[in-house]
Design a protein around this motif. Structure first.
Motif, short mmCIF file in Angstrom:
data_model
loop_
_atom_site.label_atom_id
_atom_site.label_comp_id
_atom_site.label_asym_id
_atom_site.label_seq_id
_atom_site.Cartn_x
_atom_site.Cartn_y
_atom_site.Cartn_z
N LYS A 179 0.84 -1.20 0.00
CA LYS A 179 0.00 0.00 0.00
C LYS A 179 0.88 1.25 0.00
N TYR A 180 0.35 2.32 -0.60
CA TYR A 180 1.13 3.54 -0.68
C TYR A 180 0.22 4.76 -0.57
N ILE A 181 0.83 5.89 -0.22
CA ILE A 181 0.19 7.20 -0.27
C ILE A 181 1.20 8.15 -0.89
N ILE A 182 0.77 8.94 -1.86
CA ILE A 182 1.62 9.97 -2.45
C ILE A 182 1.08 11.33 -2.03
N PHE A 183 1.97 12.16 -1.48
CA PHE A 183 1.62 13.48 -0.95
C PHE A 183 2.24 14.59 -1.80
N ASP A 184 1.59 15.73 -1.82
CA ASP A 184 2.15 16.95 -2.38
C ASP A 184 3.22 17.45 -1.41
N LYS A 243 -0.17 15.10 5.63
CA LYS A 243 -1.46 15.70 5.96
C LYS A 243 -2.49 15.21 4.94
N GLN A 244 -3.72 15.07 5.40
CA GLN A 244 -4.77 14.59 4.51
C GLN A 244 -4.98 15.55 3.34
N SER A 245 -4.85 16.84 3.58
CA SER A 245 -5.07 17.83 2.52
C SER A 245 -4.00 17.77 1.44
N ARG A 246 -2.90 17.08 1.70
CA ARG A 246 -1.81 16.96 0.74
C ARG A 246 -1.86 15.66 -0.06
N VAL A 247 -2.80 14.78 0.21
CA VAL A 247 -2.84 13.50 -0.49
C VAL A 247 -3.14 13.72 -1.97
N LEU A 248 -2.26 13.21 -2.82
CA LEU A 248 -2.45 13.28 -4.27
C LEU A 248 -3.00 11.98 -4.85
N ASN A 249 -2.55 10.88 -4.28
CA ASN A 249 -2.94 9.57 -4.80
C ASN A 249 -2.67 8.53 -3.72
N SER A 250 -3.42 7.45 -3.76
CA SER A 250 -3.24 6.40 -2.76
C SER A 250 -3.85 5.11 -3.26
N SER A 251 -3.33 3.99 -2.77
CA SER A 251 -3.95 2.70 -3.07
C SER A 251 -5.24 2.50 -2.28
N TRP A 252 -5.53 3.38 -1.30
CA TRP A 252 -6.83 3.41 -0.62
C TRP A 252 -7.65 4.52 -1.28
N SER A 253 -8.67 4.17 -2.00
CA SER A 253 -9.36 5.13 -2.86
C SER A 253 -10.07 6.24 -2.11
N ASN A 254 -10.48 6.01 -0.85
CA ASN A 254 -11.23 7.03 -0.11
C ASN A 254 -10.40 7.76 0.94
N LEU A 255 -9.11 7.50 0.96
CA LEU A 255 -8.26 8.08 2.02
C LEU A 255 -8.33 9.60 2.05
N ALA A 256 -8.31 10.23 0.89
CA ALA A 256 -8.27 11.70 0.85
C ALA A 256 -9.58 12.33 1.30
N SER A 257 -10.69 11.60 1.20
CA SER A 257 -12.00 12.20 1.50
C SER A 257 -12.64 11.69 2.79
N ASP A 258 -12.11 10.63 3.37
CA ASP A 258 -12.67 10.10 4.61
C ASP A 258 -12.54 11.10 5.76
N THR A 259 -13.40 10.95 6.76
CA THR A 259 -13.32 11.77 7.96
C THR A 259 -12.32 11.13 8.92
N LEU A 260 -11.13 11.71 9.00
CA LEU A 260 -10.04 11.12 9.78
C LEU A 260 -9.48 12.18 10.72
N PRO A 261 -9.95 12.21 11.98
CA PRO A 261 -9.46 13.22 12.92
C PRO A 261 -7.98 13.06 13.26
N PHE A 262 -7.46 11.85 13.10
CA PHE A 262 -6.03 11.62 13.32
C PHE A 262 -5.37 11.37 11.97
N PHE A 263 -4.51 12.28 11.57
CA PHE A 263 -3.79 12.13 10.31
C PHE A 263 -2.48 12.92 10.44
N SER A 264 -1.47 12.31 11.03
CA SER A 264 -0.21 13.00 11.25
C SER A 264 0.89 12.01 11.58
N ILE A 265 2.11 12.47 11.41
CA ILE A 265 3.27 11.65 11.81
C ILE A 265 3.32 11.52 13.32
N GLU A 266 3.05 12.63 14.03
CA GLU A 266 3.14 12.62 15.50
C GLU A 266 2.03 11.78 16.11
#
Length: 288
Positions: free
Chosen positions: A177-182, A193-216
Motif C-alpha cells: 500500500k502507498y500514499i503519495i503526498f504533495d 497531511k490529509q489535505s496533501r494526499v495526491l494519490n493512494s492505493s486506498w481510494s477514499n483516504l483523501a475524502s474520509d473523515t479522519l481526525p487523526f492524520f499526522s506523523i506525530e
C-alpha cells in the motif's frame, strides 16, 4: 530569437538524443527522463570520465546503474557521475557557467523503518536519532538482517531540496500500500497531511473523515491515519505505526512482543488491527 529560448530548445534536443543514446547503450532504465540544469555543477560524484559531448556524458550515466545525475564540463569535456537524483542536486552543487547538469527525475529512498528494534520510528525520521546512513542492508526494500532505521543524510536539507512529492509505502514481501503526498512547500513533518494526499492505493483516504492524520499521531501511535476512537474493539485505521504500549488503559492489540510494528489496512477500506490489517515487513519514505 533570444539566447534563453535557444538554450531551452538546445536542452530539449539534447534530452531527446539522450533517450536515444541511452537506449542504444543498453541502459536498463531508459523510461526515466533527464532534466537539464544549465550553469550548475554537482560537487559530489563517484566517477569522472571524459566524454566528447553532453549526449555521450548522459548516455554513459544512463548506462551505469549507480548514476542518477551527471555534470558535463564544457571546456574540459569531463563527465562527473553522481548517485543523486534531481531532488537532491540543488543542495549538492554550485553555480558554474562552464557546466550543465542532467538528472533523473525519480524517487529517492530517504527513510526505511525496521520493525522490532525498539527504536522509535517517528523520532528516527524527525530527528535522525539512532539511525544508519550507510548500512546497505537497511536500504533494501525487503526483510533483511538490518537492525536499524535507515535515514538518508539529505533529509537534513529538506527545506532547500525543492521536494515536489513524498511517497509513503508499506511493504510485506513486495509493495502493498502507498500514499503519495504533495511535497511543495512542506517540511519533514507537515507533508503527512490529509489535505496533501495526491494519490493512494486506498481510494477514499483523501475524502474520509479522519481526525487523526499526522506523523506525530496520538500517544504511541504514529504515522497515524485513524477514524475517531470509540473502543479498542472498534478502533479503525488505514495506517498505524505502534511504537509501544500506551500507558493506562491500553488495547490488547498493543500487546506485542517487540516494537515498533507497522500496521496497514490490507483492503481498500480502513481496518482493525486484528481484522483487515497486516503487519508490514517495513515501511519506507521516498521523495522526488
Amino acid at each position: 530569437m533570444n539566447m534563453a529560448f535557444l538554450k531551452r530548445k538546445q536542452n530539449q534536443l539534447i534530452a531527446f538524443f539522450i533517450m536515444l543514446f541511452s537506449h542504444n547503450c543498453g541502459a536498463e532504465n531508459t523510461e526515466n527522463t533527464f532534466v537539464a540544469t544549465p550553469d550548475f555543477a554537482l560537487t559530489m560524484s563517484f566517477k569522472t570520465v571524459t566524454s566528447s559531448s553532453k549526449v555521450r556524458c548522459v548516455g554513459a550515466c544512463a548506462a551505469d546503474q549507480k548514476c542518477l545525475s551527471a555534470t558535463y564540463m564544457l571546456s574540459t569535456k569531463q563527465c562527473l557521475m553522481s548517485e543523486l537524483p534531481l531532488v537532491a542536486t540543488a543542495a549538492s552543487g554550485t553555480p558554474n557557467n562552464d557546466a550543465v547538469t542532467y538528472s533523473m527525475d525519480e524517487w529517492l529512498l530517504v527513510f526505511r523503518a525496521t520493525p522490532g528494534i525498539f527504536v522509535d520510528a517517528q523520532i528516527a525520521w524527525l530527528n535522525g536519532s539512532n539511525v544508519t546512513t550507510s548500512d546497505v542492508t537497511c536500504q533494501v526494500l525487503s526483510a533483511t538482517e538490518c537492525a536499524h532505521h535507515y535515514r538518508h543524510p539529505v533529509v537534513n536539507l529538506w527545506n532547500v531540496l525543492g521536494v515536489k512529492q513524498v511517497k509513503l509505502v508499506f511493504f510485506k514481501g513486495q509493495q502493498q500500500k502507498y500514499i503519495i503526498f504533495d511535497g511543495i512547500g512542506s517540511d519533514i513533518s507537515n507533508w503527512f497531511k490529509q489535505s496533501r494526499v495526491l494519490n493512494s492505493s486506498w481510494s477514499n483516504l483523501a475524502s474520509d473523515t479522519l481526525p487523526f492524520f499526522s506523523i506525530e499521531g496520538d500517544f504511541e501511535r504514529n504515522f497515524l491515519t485513524s477514524y475517531p476512537y470509540d473502543s479498542c474493539e472498534s478502533d479503525t485505521f488505514y495506517t498505524l505505526v505502534l511504537e509501544g504500549r500506551t500507558a493506562g488503559n491500553r488495547c490488547s492489540y498493543e500487546d506485542l512482543a517487540t516494537y515498533p510494528q507497522f500496521f496497514f489496512a490490507t483492503g481498500d477500506k480502513p481496518g482493525k488491527p486484528m481484522l483487515g490489517m497486516a503487519l508490514a515487513d517495513l515501511f519506507a519514505i521516498f521523495i522526488k
